[in-house]
Structures are given as C-alpha cells and as structure tokens.
Design a protein around this motif. Sequence first.
Motif, PDB file in Angstrom:
ATOM      1  N   LYS A 109     -25.775  24.971  25.103  1.00  0.00           N
ATOM      2  CA  LYS A 109     -26.189  25.451  26.536  1.00  0.00           C
ATOM      3  C   LYS A 109     -24.735  25.466  27.411  1.00  0.00           C
ATOM      4  O   LYS A 109     -24.258  24.500  27.418  1.00  0.00           O
TER       5      LYS A 109
ATOM      6  N   TYR B 216     -26.632  27.351  32.569  1.00  0.00           N
ATOM      7  CA  TYR B 216     -27.887  27.317  32.111  1.00  0.00           C
ATOM      8  C   TYR B 216     -28.269  25.733  32.633  1.00  0.00           C
ATOM      9  O   TYR B 216     -29.414  25.514  33.115  1.00  0.00           O
ATOM     10  N   GLU B 217     -27.304  24.795  32.350  1.00  0.00           N
ATOM     11  CA  GLU B 217     -27.605  23.308  32.638  1.00  0.00           C
ATOM     12  C   GLU B 217     -27.551  22.916  34.370  1.00  0.00           C
ATOM     13  O   GLU B 217     -28.626  22.168  34.597  1.00  0.00           O
TER      14      GLU B 217
ATOM     15  N   ILE C 209     -29.090  25.332  36.275  1.00  0.00           N
ATOM     16  CA  ILE C 209     -30.326  25.644  36.695  1.00  0.00           C
ATOM     17  C   ILE C 209     -31.614  24.632  36.198  1.00  0.00           C
ATOM     18  O   ILE C 209     -32.084  24.165  37.032  1.00  0.00           O
ATOM     19  N   VAL C 210     -31.140  23.872  34.874  1.00  0.00           N
ATOM     20  CA  VAL C 210     -32.136  22.722  34.626  1.00  0.00           C
ATOM     21  C   VAL C 210     -32.124  21.524  35.639  1.00  0.00           C
ATOM     22  O   VAL C 210     -33.162  21.172  35.985  1.00  0.00           O
TER      23      VAL C 210
ATOM     24  N   LEU D   6     -33.907  22.616  38.838  1.00  0.00           N
ATOM     25  CA  LEU D   6     -35.313  22.551  38.574  1.00  0.00           C
ATOM     26  C   LEU D   6     -35.890  21.131  38.527  1.00  0.00           C
ATOM     27  O   LEU D   6     -36.999  20.805  39.170  1.00  0.00           O
TER      28      LEU D   6
ATOM     29  N   GLU E 223     -36.883  24.051  29.791  1.00  0.00           N
ATOM     30  CA  GLU E 223     -35.999  24.822  28.960  1.00  0.00           C
ATOM     31  C   GLU E 223     -36.820  26.246  29.344  1.00  0.00           C
ATOM     32  O   GLU E 223     -36.156  27.421  29.657  1.00  0.00           O
TER      33      GLU E 223
ATOM     34  N   THR F 181     -36.769  27.746  32.927  1.00  0.00           N
ATOM     35  CA  THR F 181     -35.094  28.233  33.045  1.00  0.00           C
ATOM     36  C   THR F 181     -35.017  29.656  32.447  1.00  0.00           C
ATOM     37  O   THR F 181     -34.584  30.548  32.977  1.00  0.00           O
TER      38      THR F 181
END
Lengths: 316, 316
Positions: free
Chosen positions: B44, B48-49, B51-52, B55, B289, B292
């Motif tokens: 990833k 992407y990370e 957003i994780v 979140l 995941e 996301t």
Amino acid sequence: MDADTQVAEPVNVAADAESYAEFRSELFRAGLLIDTGVDGLYAKSSVYEGIVAALDLLITSTMVDRPAEVLSFPPVLARWVFDKTDYLKSFPDLMGSVHTFRGTDRQHAELISLAESGGDWPGCLVPAEVVLCSATCHPLYPLCSGTLPEGGRRFEVNGYCFRCEPSVDPTRMQAFRMHEYVYVGEPEVAQTHRDGGLERGLELLGKLGLDVEAIPANDPFFGRLGTMLAANQIDEALKMEIVTPVCSTERPTAIMSANCHRDHFGVPFGITDASGGTAHSACVAFGVERVTLALLKTHGLDPADWSRGVRDMLRA
Amino acid sequence: MDADTQVAEPVNVAADAESYAEFRSELFRAGLLIDTGVDGLYAKSSVYEGIVAALDLLITSTMVDRPAEVLSFPPVLARWVFDKTDYLKSFPDLMGSVHTFRGTDRQHAELISLAESGGDWPGCLVPAEVVLCSATCHPLYPLCSGTLPEGGRRFEVNGYCFRCEPSVDPTRMQAFRMHEYVYVGEPEVAQTHRDGGLERGLELLGKLGLDVEAIPANDPFFGRLGTMLAANQIDEALKMEIVTPVCSTERPTAIMSANCHRDHFGVPFGITDASGGTAHSACVAFGVERVTLALLKTHGLDPADWSRGVRDMLRA
C-alpha cells in the motif's frame, strides 16, 4: 570482540535466561506486556505502544535525508518471493509456512475428528500462497525487478515480521516490527547507505541514553552449514549490528542492523541498475520492539519518570 | 432483503468479478495498491495508509464513549486460543496454520531437496505454537478468563487478521486490519454494546458519504453444515453488518460488523460476570481496508479531490 569467540558462544546461556525471565516478569507486572501463554507472543499496552509510535516518528525524522518511497506491507509474504530469498536454506527453523484447508465436506469431518483426537490433522492442510513475512524488506525486492532509474530507489518500510523462536527473553518476540530504510541501486551507494545509516543509528540510539556499540552481525544460521555461513558473515562484515546490554553486558542485544546485501536480491529478482549492472541493495533496520524494551530496561518501566532529554526526543 | 434469498446467492458472481478486477486495476494504476503477484496480497502507498490512519483516529474519537482498555496484538495468535474458538469447524478454508522446521541437519538437506524438486516439502514441517490471527478480537478473550469486575470490561483493539481467500476483489484481502470495540460482561450490556455500536457506525459511515445499510450478516460458513449455520445466523440476527455498494449495488460489500456472541467465548475461556453468570461478549468491528476502498470508489482515487466535508472529517 574476537570473531571466532563470538561464533563459539551460545546465543542464550542459562544465567542469561534467568535474567530475561525476570525482566519479562517485571514487564508483565507493570502491564506493559501481557502473557498469552506462548513464549515470544505478547499483547502490548497503550503505554508500550505509545513508546513504539514515538520511536517511529523519531526514526523517520532522523533517518530520512532525501525523499524515500513509503510503502506498507501486510505481515504475510508471497510464497514465490520467499522461495527466491534463500531463507529456507539459512533459517528453516525460524520460518512460518502458512497452510490451510482445501478439502471436501468429508475431509473436513476427518480434519475435525483428527484435531479433536490429537491426530495428524496438519497433514490434511495444504500450503497457502503466502508465508509469514521473513523480513520487513523482503516484499520490496520483487517490486524493483527490471531496470532502476538513475540513482536507484530508496524506501521506508515498517511492519511485522516473524521468527519461530519461542523464548523467555522478551526481546526475542515471534512477531515483531522492523522499521527499515532500504536502498536498491548502485553498489557504491548501497555501501554508503549502510555505513551512513549505521553511523546515524549509533548517534540516535546513543542520544536516547542507550549504551550502544556496532559489531559484525552474527545471525543464527541453521545447522552445520550454518556455522560456516555465520563465520563468513562475520569475516566479510557486510552486516553490522548495533547492540546494547539489556539483560547481559557480556551478550548484549542487537537492536538495529545495517546490512549490505551486495547482489543477493538483485540476482534472483532480476534488478538492474541504470548502468546495466546487477543492482546491489542495503537496508538499515531498527528493531523497534527491542529499542522499546532496551529503553524500559535502561530508564525504568514508567516512561513518565524518564529524563527530560529522552522524553523530549520521544515527545512523551 | 429476504433472508432465504440472501443465503442462496453466491458471494461472487462472474459479472461482479469483472467490476472488481477493473477497480483493482484502477487502484494499481493510481499506485494506491501495488501488485505482489498474489490475489488479495498488496503493498500500500503512503496515500492509502494516510486514509487508514485518519480513519483510525476518526473511529476512535467517534466510538469511544467511556474508558476502554487499548491493547495491541501481533498478527499471529496462540494456537491453543484458536482451537477454543471453533473457527476450524466453521471456516477451515479461511484459516492460516503456521508450520515450521524442527528437524536435523540431514532432514534439512531433504527439505531443501524436496523444495527444489517440487516435492512434498511441507510434509517436513511441524505445526508451530501459533496460527494467523483469525479475528482481531480473538486474542482478547483468554485475557478475560475468571471473574470480571462489576460492569464488565471494554476494549479497543486494532490489528491484522487473515483469511485465506485469494480474490480479484480488492476489498477481499488475505491480510487486513480490523479496528474493534469489544465488550465482555453482562448479557444486557453486550446487547446494548452491539446495538449502540451499529447505530453509531451507520451514522459515522453515512457522514463520510457512503451509502450504507444494516443487514443480518451472512458469513461464509464452510460446507453443507455451513449452509445451515449461515441460515441460523441470519434467523437469529445476532451479527449485523453494515454494507455499501463498492462494485455491485445488488451485492454490496460489508465494511463493518456488530456482533453479539452471547456466551460463545465466555464458555470456552471460562469468563464469569460479576454476578457469577457466564459472561457474554459483543464486538463492533470496522474493516478499515474496506472503508478506505469504499471511500476511494465513492469519492474518487485522489483524496485531495474529496469534498471539504469528508476531508475535514478525515483531517486530510
């Protein structure tokens, strides 16, 4: 430290085992680690995790001097990648092969019956396409296959890897996080990456109040062949480790490594540098669990009591 | 949605598979996920990370209304704990059993030779003391064995779990993170924990711009017995799921679950509530995941282009 002496020394001696077990009991009593009934497998408290998170931030801000690609990998690795790393030859006893069930209803009934009677139910399983991640940087190399851009590529990766070595030593976890800086590209730059990382790591860990020293790494290669491989590793000094006393001053604990792989990954993964030669690689890897435990052992089990200087560095 | 119809539907149909594969290709092209050559296993990117991570912060600030113990577990689980969860009966095909090598030098040579010739080398391995973590909350229950304090215990846990189900659907990863809130204690409070968590989850995910709905969960129980277990699960409606369309409106994707386990864990782990009855438990679990990926599919592949409202919520 004399290289031959170091190879001859067992990794764990009985006297150390007692100190390790005592330190682990202290960590349990303080609630920093929580016993799961399996040696090397622990739940961690939010205080412990707070130190890990602070360390990760500090490592990132200290180690990255130029843009690096930041990637995250899951704790399992593609089996085809694992097969190319030669890990099975060097560390078969540390690996974690993942197996699962792909049978019929009837075979499932047999599986359950075998499991309940203590029979050979693992014989009903088949290898999955994945294994436990053997090193945090292993999934990276196949992504570099082909010809690299001028100057190579730099990466920051952080994630779980696995070593199947149950131990009462709390610094020897079966699943643990490594925070790595990896270079893939030209041979001279790979060497510089390792040397520069080692120097910067020594400085950083020393400032955190740890009594650190760099020595040639002494990996636990398996078996008779392994004794030779270990001796070679020390002679070549391609992999260095930073060690600090945790439970033993005579046998200090490795908390960081800096490793020049030469073409060990460039060859099997078909990685070529911009000039057309096989790429070299090097990684600088912090064992964040071990650094955390070394800090707790050195400065005390309550981070609130640590010196102002250390707390400032960790913003704790 | 009619329960019987839902059970009869296959989880993946061919038309969906094409949409999933197309979405995955878009994620690869955007560099958010990186192909490893194994379906369901991805590297990833830092976007992407990011957003994780955002979140996770949002989930923590929204879901925790009273003090919870925050614990972190490694991605592997003690085998003795796994054995008590009955997972092998319900989901043998999703499990990941960890095996390693415990042989002699000579057996090691055989292992290598078998591995190189494509023989049955897994037959040389033995089960380790651990398996891949089957659910992020599973390691928690043995820590509660004995009598609970008045009011029970609340936990926040976040970590990797594993399902051996290679798929072109990017939301069906083999290793993925679950962010869970777990209650262990009195039966009525467990039910309230599930209901309140479900409601709060629906609100949170709706505010993030996802088209969400709560339905009874339809877990992929294995085999003929599994068909019955799945029907029971829907009838009893103990486990609810929040679903949202990712690649199919007819077969939306579960992105969160809220599950009242009754005494499913209280019995095998010997957990008693303060009044002396077998403890009940309930968990509210976000598939970070999947949330996301649902956000990326719904709002576009560049988080910088997301609406101000969503970006504010995610401080992105």
